[in-house]
Design an enzyme around this catalytic site. Structure first.
Site, mmCIF file in Angstrom:
data_model
loop_
_atom_site.group_PDB
_atom_site.id
_atom_site.type_symbol
_atom_site.label_atom_id
_atom_site.label_comp_id
_atom_site.label_asym_id
_atom_site.label_seq_id
_atom_site.Cartn_x
_atom_site.Cartn_y
_atom_site.Cartn_z
ATOM 1 N N GLY A 32 -3.624 -14.723 59.161
ATOM 2 C CA GLY A 32 -3.546 -16.129 59.559
ATOM 3 C C GLY A 32 -4.324 -17.077 58.665
ATOM 4 O O GLY A 32 -4.567 -18.224 59.024
ATOM 5 N N GLY B 179 2.806 -12.213 61.239
ATOM 6 C CA GLY B 179 2.401 -13.089 62.342
ATOM 7 C C GLY B 179 3.060 -14.452 62.198
ATOM 8 O O GLY B 179 4.228 -14.653 62.540
ATOM 9 N N GLU C 28 -3.984 -4.095 57.855
ATOM 10 C CA GLU C 28 -4.138 -5.543 57.969
ATOM 11 C C GLU C 28 -5.577 -5.944 57.633
ATOM 12 O O GLU C 28 -6.462 -5.881 58.510
ATOM 13 C CB GLU C 28 -3.829 -5.993 59.399
ATOM 14 C CG GLU C 28 -2.412 -5.712 59.823
ATOM 15 C CD GLU C 28 -1.931 -6.765 60.821
ATOM 16 O OE1 GLU C 28 -0.930 -7.429 60.513
ATOM 17 O OE2 GLU C 28 -2.564 -6.933 61.870
ATOM 18 N N GLU D 128 -7.265 -8.800 66.452
ATOM 19 C CA GLU D 128 -7.596 -9.846 67.438
ATOM 20 C C GLU D 128 -7.969 -9.220 68.779
ATOM 21 O O GLU D 128 -8.815 -9.748 69.500
ATOM 22 C CB GLU D 128 -6.410 -10.820 67.569
ATOM 23 C CG GLU D 128 -6.316 -11.719 66.335
ATOM 24 C CD GLU D 128 -4.928 -12.260 66.039
ATOM 25 O OE1 GLU D 128 -4.041 -12.204 66.906
ATOM 26 O OE2 GLU D 128 -4.726 -12.738 64.901
ATOM 27 N N HIS E 98 -4.772 -4.168 67.286
ATOM 28 C CA HIS E 98 -4.736 -5.376 66.454
ATOM 29 C C HIS E 98 -6.153 -5.939 66.353
ATOM 30 O O HIS E 98 -6.913 -5.908 67.327
ATOM 31 C CB HIS E 98 -3.778 -6.415 67.058
ATOM 32 C CG HIS E 98 -3.478 -7.537 66.108
ATOM 33 N ND1 HIS E 98 -4.367 -8.557 65.866
ATOM 34 C CD2 HIS E 98 -2.402 -7.777 65.314
ATOM 35 C CE1 HIS E 98 -3.840 -9.386 64.981
ATOM 36 N NE2 HIS E 98 -2.648 -8.935 64.623
ATOM 37 N N ASN F 108 5.108 -10.319 64.933
ATOM 38 C CA ASN F 108 4.126 -10.399 66.025
ATOM 39 C C ASN F 108 3.961 -11.872 66.393
ATOM 40 O O ASN F 108 3.341 -12.623 65.656
ATOM 41 C CB ASN F 108 2.792 -9.790 65.546
ATOM 42 C CG ASN F 108 1.673 -9.994 66.557
ATOM 43 O OD1 ASN F 108 1.921 -10.314 67.724
ATOM 44 N ND2 ASN F 108 0.435 -9.809 66.110
ATOM 45 N N TRP F 109 4.529 -12.246 67.522
ATOM 46 C CA TRP F 109 4.521 -13.670 67.899
ATOM 47 C C TRP F 109 3.225 -14.110 68.556
ATOM 48 O O TRP F 109 3.066 -15.283 68.878
ATOM 49 C CB TRP F 109 5.713 -13.964 68.819
ATOM 50 C CG TRP F 109 7.036 -13.818 68.143
ATOM 51 C CD1 TRP F 109 7.267 -13.618 66.807
ATOM 52 C CD2 TRP F 109 8.335 -13.869 68.751
ATOM 53 N NE1 TRP F 109 8.611 -13.532 66.550
ATOM 54 C CE2 TRP F 109 9.289 -13.680 67.737
ATOM 55 C CE3 TRP F 109 8.783 -14.043 70.059
ATOM 56 C CZ2 TRP F 109 10.667 -13.680 67.984
ATOM 57 C CZ3 TRP F 109 10.138 -14.029 70.309
ATOM 58 C CH2 TRP F 109 11.065 -13.853 69.283
ATOM 59 N N LYS F 110 2.355 -13.158 68.821
ATOM 60 C CA LYS F 110 1.057 -13.468 69.454
ATOM 61 C C LYS F 110 1.273 -14.313 70.712
ATOM 62 O O LYS F 110 2.297 -14.175 71.379
ATOM 63 C CB LYS F 110 0.131 -14.155 68.451
ATOM 64 C CG LYS F 110 0.055 -13.420 67.120
ATOM 65 C CD LYS F 110 -1.077 -13.865 66.247
ATOM 66 C CE LYS F 110 -0.963 -13.180 64.909
ATOM 67 N NZ LYS F 110 -2.118 -13.365 64.062
ATOM 68 N N SER G 101 -0.768 -12.666 56.318
ATOM 69 C CA SER G 101 -0.179 -13.820 55.625
ATOM 70 C C SER G 101 1.037 -13.443 54.769
ATOM 71 O O SER G 101 1.193 -13.936 53.649
ATOM 72 C CB SER G 101 -1.235 -14.557 54.792
ATOM 73 O OG SER G 101 -2.255 -15.057 55.643
#
Ligand code: PEP
Length: 260
Positions: A179, A240, A173, A103, A101, A11-13, A219
């Site tokens: 992160g 991520g 998650e 976020e 997600h 997941n490159w965000k 992570s």
């Protein structure tokens, strides 16, 4: 026992232009070998602006990396400025779509009900949802882990028939691990992933639960992937930060794939 092929997803965000994205995929393809693809499914989830470029490259060169999106709007079309519809993604050969997600839930107000609409829309367009669930640190400390996750599952799977449910991916998650460099211990991650599978077995059937792939995310690095993947209910990882580096991500795939 059902054997589930691991799925390792990057997941490159909100990172990388379409040019950077192509360079990363190029590096990944130099590093990954046929044995890696045989023993793990791999997906990359660039931003919307890079999807078309990455798709063109994957398709033109027959690269067995699946294209993924980071989110979707559930509506087919309409006055939703800034959003992207499921058919737009399906037309780009997107295979996996992340929904729910943390976020999105935290910064963009995605509710459980909205996540359910997204998930149903993704299924309708024959793509595979990667449904994210997980608890905050406060919820963990209050012993509210399984209740939180089960509540998210109940809402997200509302209206999903067993036949569709078995093809889904659930990513556990823990929010406090995303992160932050903190990872759930393999035992803790396994306990929640097992609870996810038990919920699937009781809500649907054991054979359905056995087919669903449950990823761990939070992570993940080349250092911790092997011990996470050694757990019986962990079938892959949603990665991520470490997926932004092609070498690290390739290492995660190699260490996370099945042994033979
Ligand atoms: C994620 O974005 O889903 C994630 C798990 O990020 P990270 O690997 O950076 O914790």
């Amino acid at each position: 026992m059902t054997t589930r092929k691991p799925l390792i997803s990057g997941n490159w965000k909100m990172n990388y232009t379409h040019l950077d994205a192509i360079a990363v995929v190029q590096k990944l393809t130099y590093t990954l070998l046929p044995a890696d693809y045989d023993r793990a499914d791999v997906s990359v989830h660039p931003s919307f602006t890079a999807l078309r470029s990455v798709q063109t490259m994957l398709d033109a060169d027959g690269i067995p990396i699946a294209l993924g999106a980071q989110d979707v709007h559930p509506a087919e079309s309409g006055a939703f400025t800034g959003e992207v519809s499921p058919s737009m993604l399906a037309k780009l050969n997107v295979r996996y779509v992340i929904v729910g997600h943390s976020e999105r839930r935290e910064h963009f107000g995605d509710t459980d009900a909205f996540v359910n609409q997204k998930l149903l829309a993704v299924l309708k367009h024959e793509m595979i949802p990667i449904l994210c669930v997980g608890e905050t640190l406060a919820e963990r400390e209050a012993g509210f882990i399984e209740d939180k996750v089960v509540g998210q599952l109940e809402a997200a799977f509302d209206g999903v028939p067993a036949q569709a449910a078995e093809g889904l991916v659930v990513a556990y998650e823990p929010i406090w691990a995303i992160g932050t460099g903190r990872t759930a211990s393999p035992d803790d991650a396994q306990a929640v992933c097992k609870a996810i599978r038990s919920w699937l077995a009781s809500h649907y059937r054991t054979d359905v639960a056995d087919k669903v792939r449950v990823q761990y995310g939070g992570s993940v690095t080349p250092t911790n992937i092997a011990e996470l993947m050694a757990q019986s209910d962990i079938d892959g990882a949603l990665v991520g930060g470490a997926s932004l580096d092609a070498e690290k991500f390739a290492q995660i795939v190699r260490l996370g794939r099945t042994a033979s």
